[in-house]
Design an enzyme around this catalytic site. Structure first.
Site, short mmCIF file in Angstrom:
data_model
loop_
_atom_site.label_atom_id
_atom_site.label_comp_id
_atom_site.label_asym_id
_atom_site.label_seq_id
_atom_site.Cartn_x
_atom_site.Cartn_y
_atom_site.Cartn_z
N ASP A 1 40.99 45.48 40.89
CA ASP A 1 42.26 46.11 40.56
C ASP A 1 43.37 45.24 41.14
OD1 ASP A 1 44.39 47.75 40.15
OD2 ASP A 1 43.41 49.57 40.87
N ASP B 1 45.10 45.19 34.08
CA ASP B 1 44.97 44.73 35.46
C ASP B 1 43.71 45.24 36.17
OD1 ASP B 1 45.76 47.38 35.63
OD2 ASP B 1 46.78 47.07 37.52
N GLU B 2 42.76 45.74 35.41
CA GLU B 2 41.53 46.25 36.03
C GLU B 2 40.31 45.79 35.26
OE1 GLU B 2 41.21 50.45 36.77
OE2 GLU B 2 43.37 50.59 37.04
#
Length: 439
Positions: free
Chosen positions: A22, A114-115
């Site tokens: 993350d 973003d993960e």
DNA sequence: TCTGGGGTCCTAGGACCC
DNA sequence: TCTGGGGTCCTAGGACCC
């Protein structure tokens, strides 16, 4: 919270090993990475929306978090750097982050911009190091190459890995083998559980539960009785039993595409609202075409000032991604939804039932010539728009909409603004004629 | 100062068929 | 006229996520 021994629901340390990554304050970090002068400063993105999309840790330290209005940001910190979101750049950095991960592990599930998740099971031997070390290497590579920090969690299930990654932010690396699961769970309040939102959390609280650990101590039958399928799955995942696997599919396959736009102030002008709707339709269709998807079902909805929404579904007689073909039916249905004395604050469209564009059956009754012409026209429009900016060419009906873009994102990414500075070129290129043909 | 925009999945209930 | 039971498909809407 008391740690109860002897309640282990999982004995083995690593039946599976999942990694969750993350990125920390991703949008803001990207901006700082792209412009090092911003490092160490309170940076916020979301200028185009009026609320904070992402806040750098410097901003977070001042109490500036996601979702708060920008006027408040300015009040808290007059020097805060407020930027519009630049998704193109963020996507590039995101792609590079995922490819760095793939240097170490073959399968990476891109969960969001973003993960990501990854399955590390069995990787210790080939990489000749511990799971912890694998995580450390990935983290180090990303941070040095991309200039952003990430937080990583490694645990026997995806749900646990996600909790682990969030435990120490920013730039954390948290490894939770089976024997430490209970330790982790005791630190997690119910609402932090992945998949439990406000509703489920409130419900569980009524039974006196406070932490994820409390939840996992409940009897399986109790969970079956009180929650749905997802609830039971999460219960198992939290106890270390793998339910969710890594999906190796790319995120390219949309099932639906939606476009919404809120306008301030709210309006009850028929043509303006219809214009908004058509513009949303055009945006959705542009995206569908970019991904080579076609739809046969359109949902339009209007949201009133009081936040009530009304939508209608439109079955399209042709599976298409051409807004020109869809617009006539949209107009017909719009009449049914729109009411004159109501103020509306936003409109939206959803293209659903999306399918890949290769094998579409032509309806026997379709006017083929018209369809082909429309599609050719659409292609030309796409070319012009990709050259000069989205919505350069658009339907006359959407003219009511104010086309000045609020954020300067488009200006930043499209050279045309500079090239045509001072010239109101839209009036030159804009061709009102074809919107008449479209009807 | 009321919450922006883009997604997915699950479930209950109706329509329809045998 | 009223009675069963079972299956599938579709839709609306809730819940959740980033």
């Amino acid at each position: 919270m008391e740690y109860k021994k002897g309640n282990n629901f999982l004995i083995k340390s690593w039946p599976h090993a999942f990694l969750h990554i993350d990125a920390d304050a991703f949008f803001a970090s990207c901006e700082q990475s792209l412009n090092p002068k911003l490092k160490g400063l309170p940076v916020v993105t979301g200028a185009e929306r009026g609320i904070v999309s992402a806040a750098s840790y410097e901003a977070k330290d001042l109490g500036i978090g996601r979702g708060i209005p920008l006027w408040e940001v300015k009040k808290i910190c007059p020097n805060a750097i407020i930027l519009p979101s630049d998704y193109e750049s963020y996507s590039l950095i995101s792609t590079r982050m995922f490819s760095i991960m793939r240097r170490f592990v073959p399968i990476v599930e891109e969960y969001s911009i973003d993960e990501a998740f990854s399955d590390l099971t069995g990787m210790r031997r080939p990489l000749n190091c511990s799971y912890h070390e694998i995580g450390r290497r990935i983290k180090e590579q990303i941070e040095t190459e991309l200039g952003i920090t990430v937080s990583i969690g490694i645990a026997p299930t995806k749900s646990l890995a996600k909790l682990a990654a969030n435990l120490q932010k920013p730039s954390g690396l948290t490894v939770v083998p089976g024997r430490l699961i209970e330790n982790l769970l005791q630190k997690i309040p119910l609402n932090k559980i992945w998949g439990f939102g406000e509703s489920t959390t409130n419900y569980l609280k009524k039974f006196g539960l406070k932490t994820a650990y409390d939840f996992t101590l409940k009897d399986k039958n109790w969970v079956k009785q009180h929650l749905n399928k997802t609830g039971l799955e999460i219960w198992k995942e939290l106890r270390g039993e793998m339910i969710y696997e890594i999906s190796n599919e790319t995120h390219e396959k949309y099932k639906s595409i939606s476009k919404t736009k809120t306008f301030t102030p709210p309006s009850n002008k028929r043509d303006y609202i219809l214009g908004q709707l058509i513009r949303n339709l055009e945006s959705a269709c542009i995206k569908a075409r970019r991904h080579n998807l076609v739809s046969n079902k359109l949902i339009i909805y209007l949201r009133q000032q009081n936040f009530q929404s009304f939508g209608v579904e439109i079955k399209l007689d042709k599976t298409t991604n051409s807004s020109l073909l869809i617009t006539p039916s949209l107009k017909k249905v719009f009449k049914k939804v729109w009411q004159p004395n109501i103020m509306y604050r936003s409109t939206g469209v959803i293209l659903s039932n999306l399918k890949a564009n290769n094998k579409i059956q032509e309806s026997l009754f379709t006017d083929k010539i018209k369809v082909i012409k429309m599609e050719q026209l659409t292609n030309v429009i796409d070319i012009i728009n990709s050259k000069f900016g989205k919505h350069t060419l658009h339907q006359a009906a959407s003219l009511q909409v104010n086309f000045t873009s609020r954020g300067n994102r488009e200006a930043k990414s499209n050279k045309w603004t500079e090239l045509l500075k001072g010239e109101n070129y839209r009036q030159h290129i804009y061709l009102p004629r074809w919107s008449i043909k479209a009807n």
